[in-house]
Design a protein around this motif. Structure first.
Motif, PDB file in Angstrom:
ATOM      1  N   VAL A  75      22.991  50.883  40.398  1.00  0.00           N
ATOM      2  CA  VAL A  75      22.471  50.096  39.277  1.00  0.00           C
ATOM      3  C   VAL A  75      21.851  48.804  39.799  1.00  0.00           C
ATOM      4  O   VAL A  75      22.427  48.125  40.657  1.00  0.00           O
ATOM      5  N   THR A  76      20.661  48.483  39.293  1.00  0.00           N
ATOM      6  CA  THR A  76      20.012  47.230  39.648  1.00  0.00           C
ATOM      7  C   THR A  76      20.573  46.101  38.792  1.00  0.00           C
ATOM      8  O   THR A  76      20.688  46.223  37.571  1.00  0.00           O
ATOM      9  N   ARG A 135      22.669  40.896  34.029  1.00  0.00           N
ATOM     10  CA  ARG A 135      21.943  41.885  33.250  1.00  0.00           C
ATOM     11  C   ARG A 135      21.926  43.205  34.014  1.00  0.00           C
ATOM     12  O   ARG A 135      21.398  43.294  35.127  1.00  0.00           O
ATOM     13  N   LEU A 136      22.577  44.223  33.436  1.00  0.00           N
ATOM     14  CA  LEU A 136      22.580  45.567  34.010  1.00  0.00           C
ATOM     15  C   LEU A 136      22.771  46.574  32.879  1.00  0.00           C
ATOM     16  O   LEU A 136      23.087  46.197  31.751  1.00  0.00           O
ATOM     17  N   GLU A 137      22.578  47.819  33.214  1.00  0.00           N
ATOM     18  CA  GLU A 137      22.702  48.878  32.211  1.00  0.00           C
ATOM     19  C   GLU A 137      24.166  49.273  32.055  1.00  0.00           C
ATOM     20  O   GLU A 137      24.590  50.361  32.435  1.00  0.00           O
ATOM     21  N   GLY A 138      24.935  48.359  31.510  1.00  0.00           N
ATOM     22  CA  GLY A 138      26.348  48.619  31.312  1.00  0.00           C
ATOM     23  C   GLY A 138      27.008  47.441  30.630  1.00  0.00           C
ATOM     24  O   GLY A 138      26.361  46.456  30.256  1.00  0.00           O
ATOM     25  N   GLN A 139      28.294  47.504  30.473  1.00  0.00           N
ATOM     26  CA  GLN A 139      29.073  46.471  29.793  1.00  0.00           C
ATOM     27  C   GLN A 139      30.193  45.997  30.693  1.00  0.00           C
ATOM     28  O   GLN A 139      30.913  46.800  31.293  1.00  0.00           O
ATOM     29  N   LEU A 200      29.218  51.812  32.484  1.00  0.00           N
ATOM     30  CA  LEU A 200      27.782  52.027  32.472  1.00  0.00           C
ATOM     31  C   LEU A 200      27.350  52.777  31.214  1.00  0.00           C
ATOM     32  O   LEU A 200      28.096  53.602  30.662  1.00  0.00           O
ATOM     33  N   HIS A 201      26.139  52.478  30.758  1.00  0.00           N
ATOM     34  CA  HIS A 201      25.549  53.205  29.640  1.00  0.00           C
ATOM     35  C   HIS A 201      25.125  54.587  30.094  1.00  0.00           C
ATOM     36  O   HIS A 201      24.812  54.795  31.274  1.00  0.00           O
ATOM     37  N   ALA A 204      22.228  55.479  32.935  1.00  0.00           N
ATOM     38  CA  ALA A 204      21.958  54.184  33.569  1.00  0.00           C
ATOM     39  C   ALA A 204      21.873  54.282  35.084  1.00  0.00           C
ATOM     40  O   ALA A 204      21.964  53.278  35.769  1.00  0.00           O
ATOM     41  N   ALA A 209      17.177  53.368  41.998  1.00  0.00           N
ATOM     42  CA  ALA A 209      17.918  52.104  41.968  1.00  0.00           C
ATOM     43  C   ALA A 209      18.519  51.840  43.336  1.00  0.00           C
ATOM     44  O   ALA A 209      18.930  52.749  44.045  1.00  0.00           O
TER      45      ALA A 209
END
Length: 295
Positions: A75-76, A135-139, A200-201, A204, A209
């Motif tokens: 993940v970036t 900021r990434l594609e996840g929580q 992760l979403h 994602a 990446a």
């Protein structure tokens, strides 16, 4: 989906560099605070402000140098600049409040507890606000107990550091106190990171990446605070009282048998001449020679 976190993707490079920056900021801040105790009141606020900015910048720089080694596999990672710089402002502001309380109230128990608590909460707030800027594609999710432990570490470290700033004299003892604070700040950071998990979403994980995506956006952000710390170090180096301290006027070993410190010349005594408050002093004034012809 649970993301795989690596907080040491560059090995020991980022933890060591982060620790050194925390020690530098702490050393400058503590010396500036100690210097404020030996200066005129008109300059006290300036030294305290420089100390608060040094400690806050050191903590902030330490955090984001350590974050260079933080990656989530596949993940970036990016950073929101307004939130990132807001974390710097919070660090300097809350640390400043704590330093000013102790700087003006002295090393009383209430001042140290209040100032140390505010400063420690500022350190912890900076950390978690900086993490909120990721900021990434996840929580991001945190373990409450571990987060609480990191806050306690920050408060204890800040209180100890403020006590050392006003109670420890001399360059080497202050350097030792800054190392202790650097260890505590680094411990607070990595304790907080141990509380983190990333969910992760779906979808994602793009194939292109890379794990190094977090490094590039952080480097320009660190230039300003890093330059400030170097300038603050120059100020410390060129101020003799910051490095050498002041002599202990009450120490008999510093006296040369004359009741005054070594290297301080004796003051020339100015004779007092007759006053109505001290009539006896009229006799201490030498008589002027009578002019010729008045014998």
């Amino acid at each position: 989906m649970q993301g795989k976190i690596d907080g040491f993707s560059y090995g020991a490079v980022t933890p060591v560099a982060a620790f050194l920056m925390a020690c530098l900021g702490a050393a400058l801040g503590l010396r500036c605070m100690n210097r404020s105790l030996r200066t005129e009141r008109s300059f006290k606020a300036g030294w305290l402000a420089l100390g608060a900015t040094s400690i806050g910048s050191g903590i902030w720089t330490m955090h984001f140098i350590a974050m260079m080694g933080f990656t989530v596999e596949g993940v970036t990672i990016g950073y929101d600049k307004p939130i990132t710089f807001a974390s710097l402002a919070v660090a300097i502001g809350m640390v400043g409040v704590g330093i000013f309380i102790v700087g003006y109230r002295g090393a009383t128990r209430m001042a140290l507890v209040t100032g140390g608590t505010i400063t420690g909460l500022g350190m912890a707030t900076m950390h978690y606000l900086g993490m909120a800027g990721i900021r990434l594609e996840g929580q991001l999710e945190y373990d409450t107990i571990t987060v609480s432990l990191s806050v306690v570490i920050a408060v204890v470290a800040a209180t100890t550091a403020l006590w050392a700033a006003v109670a420890v004299n001399g360059f080497l003892p202050s350097l030792g106190a800054s190392v202790v604070m650097g260890v505590a700040v680094s411990g607070m950071h990595y304790t907080g990171m141990a509380a983190l998990s990333v969910h992760l979403h779906p979808g994602a994980l793009p194939e292109n990446a890379t794990a190094d995506g977090a490094t590039a956006p952080l480097v320009p952000l660190l230039i300003g605070p890093g330059c400030f710390l170097l300038l603050a170090a120059v100020v410390v180096m060129f101020d003799p009282l910051m490095v050498m301290g002041t002599p202990d006027w009450n120490d008999p070993r510093a006296l040369n048998g004359t009741g005054r410190p070594l290297g301080i010349p004796a003051q020339r005594q100015v004779p007092r001449f007759g006053t109505h408050a001290d009539p006896a002093s009229f006799h201490s004034r030498p008589r002027d020679p009578a002019p010729p012809g008045e014998w």
